[in-house]
Each structure stands twice: as C-alpha cells, then as structure tokens.
Design a protein around this motif. Sequence first.
Motif: not given
Lengths: 114, 112
Positions: A35, A42-43, A91, A105-107, B33, B35, B37, B41-43, B45, B48, B88, B100-104, B107
């Motif tokens: 990703y 967004k991701v 990612f 996910f990785g960092q 799901q 997530y 962040q 950094r990473g996401l 979970h 779900l 997210f 997976l399709v993420f939203g915006q 924050r």
Amino acid sequence: EPEVTQTPSHQVTQMGQEVILRCVPISNHLYFYWYRQILGQKVEFLVSFYNNEISEKSEIFDDQFSVERPDGSNFTLKIRSTKLEDSAMYFCAKRGQGQNTEAFFGQGTRLTVV
Amino acid sequence: SQQGEEDPQALSIQEGENATMNCSYKTSINNLQWYRQNSGRGLVHLILIRSNEREKHSGRLRVTLDTSKKSSSLLITASRAADTASYFCATDSPRGAQKLVFGQGTRLTINP
C-alpha cells in the motif's frame, strides 16, 4: 517482535533512480500487499500477492512497479525510474486466508524522491 | 470501486469525552475494519465487524454497521490523550484478492 518488518525505514533517492523496498512478513500468512500513503492522504492499494504471483493490482501499479518474493520470505517492491510523485510512505501488509481476517501492517518505508 | 469515506475529517475533543467517527462505503462487503495510525507509523488493526453483524465491542471501542445505509461508526468512550491518532475504516470486498480499501481517515485529537 513485529509481525511485519520493513526496511529501510527511510530512503532518499534521486529522481530516475531505482529503489527496492523490502518486507519480511513473519509466519505463514498467505496474502501479501503493498500500500502507499502520500503525506496526509488516504492509504492506497497497490498490489496483492498470493501463491507467489500477483493476484490483483491497482491502476497505480503500472510498469514502473514490480514485486517479488524471491526466497519465500522477503517480499520486495521495486520502483524503476522514480518520479517526484512517488514520494510517499509504502506499507507492506499480510493476511491469512479466509473471508474475515485482519491485516498486519509494517511500520512503513518513507520514500523521498528528490 | 468501493471506498470508505470517513467523517469528520478531523475531530478534537477533551479527554474523557466520547469520540464518534463515521464511515460510508459504496458496494457490498464481507466485513468492515477499523485501523488506527499514529503519526508517521503503520496501521494497527482495532476491530472487524462482519457484514451480518450490527454491533461489536472491544474494550472502549464500539463499532456499528448498517449495511442498508452502507455505513459504520466507531465510538471511543472515555477518551484518553493516548487515543490521539488517525482512524481509518477499510472495506473488504467479497471478491478479488481480499484487498482492503481504505477511507480518507479521521484525525482525532484528544486534549488533556
């Protein structure tokens, strides 16, 4: 120990150069993903990899990109001839098989193209 | 293509208050799901919820899903400063490579 380890954490490259981003997804998950997240956005899904081949890719994932899992553990994303707009967080993620599984996910690797 | 879209885009509340974030999507899903962040950094979970479920709890998190309206909400109760992050939603397609399709994202800022 993290489920997914990415290296490097930050890479700066000259425009036009090739970069390889690496991911080590620990344990025996089946689906692997890349990703991208441009700063503040967004991701975005790039590509999914299953059974050692690409199973789906997005419009972003054009000929400039390629993925490999050369030795059964490392999972790499290669970006050829980088452009300024490739600057983003990348990612790696993994999931098990099944309809209702979470992703790990990785960092991330922060790629800066100058 | 299906997309999760969160609102609000940004939310700032006082510590101890509840935070509610919403997500809408466009097509059918297997699950949705959430997530988290932290900056840069990473996401991670969080939770779900399957398409046949309407509500799910995990600690201070409560998620609802309304498939008729194609929407979901994430409620964080008794917020803490450490909850400050981006949140997210991500939808899981019933077909394809389980992407997976993420939203915006929303924050969230918790003020001490």
